[in-house]
Write a protein that holds these residues in place. Sequence first.
Motif, PDB file in Angstrom:
ATOM      1  N   MET A 126       0.850  -1.187   0.000  1.00 35.93           N
ATOM      2  CA  MET A 126       0.000   0.000   0.000  1.00 35.93           C
ATOM      3  C   MET A 126       0.890   1.241   0.000  1.00 35.93           C
ATOM      4  SD  MET A 126      -3.011  -1.338  -0.065  1.00 35.93           S
ATOM      5  CE  MET A 126      -3.967   0.157   0.080  1.00 35.93           C
ATOM      6  N   LEU A 127       0.582   2.166  -0.908  1.00 31.65           N
ATOM      7  CA  LEU A 127       1.304   3.433  -0.990  1.00 31.65           C
ATOM      8  C   LEU A 127       0.300   4.567  -0.909  1.00 31.65           C
ATOM      9  CD1 LEU A 127       2.831   1.351  -3.151  1.00 31.65           C
ATOM     10  CD2 LEU A 127       4.137   3.385  -3.591  1.00 31.65           C
ATOM     11  N   HIS A 128       0.739   5.693  -0.376  1.00 31.45           N
ATOM     12  CA  HIS A 128      -0.121   6.872  -0.345  1.00 31.45           C
ATOM     13  C   HIS A 128      -0.085   7.580  -1.704  1.00 31.45           C
ATOM     14  CE1 HIS A 128      -0.562   6.147   3.856  1.00 31.45           C
ATOM     15  NE2 HIS A 128       0.683   6.472   4.148  1.00 31.45           N
ATOM     16  N   ARG A 129       1.120   7.715  -2.264  1.00 30.31           N
ATOM     17  CA  ARG A 129       1.337   8.407  -3.531  1.00 30.31           C
ATOM     18  C   ARG A 129       2.413   7.676  -4.318  1.00 30.31           C
ATOM     19  NH1 ARG A 129      -2.447  11.067  -4.171  1.00 30.31           N
ATOM     20  NH2 ARG A 129      -3.190  12.636  -2.780  1.00 30.31           N
ATOM     21  N   TRP A 130       2.509   7.970  -5.614  1.00 31.74           N
ATOM     22  CA  TRP A 130       3.619   7.456  -6.418  1.00 31.74           C
ATOM     23  C   TRP A 130       4.883   8.197  -6.003  1.00 31.74           C
ATOM     24  CZ3 TRP A 130       2.358   3.141  -8.412  1.00 31.74           C
ATOM     25  CH2 TRP A 130       1.117   2.926  -9.020  1.00 31.74           C
ATOM     26  N   PRO A 131       6.020   7.535  -5.961  1.00 31.85           N
ATOM     27  CA  PRO A 131       7.260   8.228  -5.586  1.00 31.85           C
ATOM     28  C   PRO A 131       7.731   9.180  -6.686  1.00 31.85           C
ATOM     29  CG  PRO A 131       7.682   5.900  -6.027  1.00 31.85           C
ATOM     30  CD  PRO A 131       6.210   6.104  -6.141  1.00 31.85           C
ATOM     31  N   GLN A 132       8.539  10.174  -6.292  1.00 36.01           N
ATOM     32  CA  GLN A 132       9.144  11.090  -7.253  1.00 36.01           C
ATOM     33  C   GLN A 132       9.951  10.270  -8.248  1.00 36.01           C
ATOM     34  OE1 GLN A 132       8.061  14.012  -7.481  1.00 36.01           O
ATOM     35  NE2 GLN A 132       9.341  15.437  -6.351  1.00 36.01           N
ATOM     36  N   GLY A 133       9.890  10.610  -9.495  1.00 35.36           N
ATOM     37  CA  GLY A 133      10.645   9.903 -10.522  1.00 35.36           C
ATOM     38  C   GLY A 133       9.917   8.695 -11.090  1.00 35.36           C
ATOM     39  N   GLY A 134       8.820   8.275 -10.449  1.00 39.18           N
ATOM     40  CA  GLY A 134       8.003   7.193 -10.992  1.00 39.18           C
ATOM     41  C   GLY A 134       8.563   5.793 -10.849  1.00 39.18           C
ATOM     42  N   THR A 135       9.527   5.583  -9.941  1.00 42.35           N
ATOM     43  CA  THR A 135      10.058   4.244  -9.719  1.00 42.35           C
ATOM     44  C   THR A 135       9.728   3.800  -8.298  1.00 42.35           C
ATOM     45  OG1 THR A 135      11.867   4.579 -11.283  1.00 42.35           O
ATOM     46  CG2 THR A 135      12.152   2.833  -9.668  1.00 42.35           C
ATOM     47  N   VAL A 136       9.036   2.674  -8.188  1.00 45.25           N
ATOM     48  CA  VAL A 136       8.673   2.099  -6.887  1.00 45.25           C
ATOM     49  C   VAL A 136       9.666   0.986  -6.574  1.00 45.25           C
ATOM     50  CG1 VAL A 136       6.884   0.917  -5.561  1.00 45.25           C
ATOM     51  CG2 VAL A 136       6.231   2.584  -7.315  1.00 45.25           C
ATOM     52  N   LEU A 137      10.434   1.157  -5.494  1.00 40.80           N
ATOM     53  CA  LEU A 137      11.349   0.113  -5.036  1.00 40.80           C
ATOM     54  C   LEU A 137      10.561  -0.820  -4.125  1.00 40.80           C
ATOM     55  CD1 LEU A 137      14.516   2.257  -4.223  1.00 40.80           C
ATOM     56  CD2 LEU A 137      13.969   1.017  -6.331  1.00 40.80           C
ATOM     57  N   LEU A 138      10.531  -2.090  -4.470  1.00 42.30           N
ATOM     58  CA  LEU A 138       9.710  -3.054  -3.735  1.00 42.30           C
ATOM     59  C   LEU A 138      10.474  -3.614  -2.536  1.00 42.30           C
ATOM     60  CD1 LEU A 138       8.238  -4.917  -6.823  1.00 42.30           C
ATOM     61  CD2 LEU A 138       7.186  -3.076  -5.484  1.00 42.30           C
ATOM     62  N   PRO A 139       9.828  -3.701  -1.365  1.00 38.14           N
ATOM     63  CA  PRO A 139      10.512  -4.175  -0.163  1.00 38.14           C
ATOM     64  C   PRO A 139      10.573  -5.697  -0.049  1.00 38.14           C
ATOM     65  CG  PRO A 139       8.298  -3.506   0.398  1.00 38.14           C
ATOM     66  CD  PRO A 139       8.489  -3.196  -1.070  1.00 38.14           C
ATOM     67  N   VAL A 140       9.956  -6.434  -0.957  1.00 38.93           N
ATOM     68  CA  VAL A 140      10.000  -7.897  -0.915  1.00 38.93           C
ATOM     69  C   VAL A 140      10.675  -8.413  -2.183  1.00 38.93           C
ATOM     70  CG1 VAL A 140       8.015  -8.217   0.613  1.00 38.93           C
ATOM     71  CG2 VAL A 140       7.657  -8.084  -1.837  1.00 38.93           C
ATOM     72  N   SER A 141      11.499  -9.432  -2.014  1.00 37.02           N
ATOM     73  CA  SER A 141      12.184 -10.034  -3.152  1.00 37.02           C
ATOM     74  C   SER A 141      12.513 -11.479  -2.822  1.00 37.02           C
ATOM     75  CB  SER A 141      13.463  -9.251  -3.488  1.00 37.02           C
ATOM     76  OG  SER A 141      14.436  -9.419  -2.477  1.00 37.02           O
TER      77      SER A 141
END
Length: 186
Positions: free
Chosen positions: A61-76
């Motif tokens: 869940m995110l509140h907003r898209w991050p600056q630059g439009g890249t979401v770094l995922l915390p699970v891998s």
Amino acid sequence: MFPILVDGPAVEPITLAEMKAHLRVDDDADDELIGGLVKAARLMVEAVSRRILIEQRWRLMLHRWPQGGTVLLPVSPLIAIESIHVFDASGAATEVTAEAFESDALSDPPRIMLHGAPEPGKIRNGIAIDLRAGFGAAPDAVPASLRLAVKILVAHWYENRGDVAGEQVLPPDAFALLAPFQRARL
């Protein structure tokens, strides 16, 4: 951003029979204990290595898209992005089309690059990303060193039930097996 476990693994990385053979336990009296220790050890290995061992479904869940439009995922490791939904001010969800984002499962951490995804209307929790993460659905998909770390932890805990006082730490040999999988924190 916060991850929410939707569906845990269907199996553990070490079967009960495999763990009992490793411990040299022949009877069934401690099956429940050993099964619980395997699950606890998997959770510990996942937390320390910052890797999901067996395929699981997660929602971010995110509140907003991050600056630059890249979401770094915390699970891998990332297996797949199942869906992305953006919520308007009334809470109605709109699915983001596959053309509006690209996932990069090979980077560490995995990431999503956006190409014109709509902005959320909700102030909080305006974006939901559903994904699958893990090395695979079967125990043999998990790297051998991570499976061995689970076995070492279970054996340590099984042999030292209630006997250890003071601070509890990972056995050094288990920690050494996890070190190559740890993501550096900056």
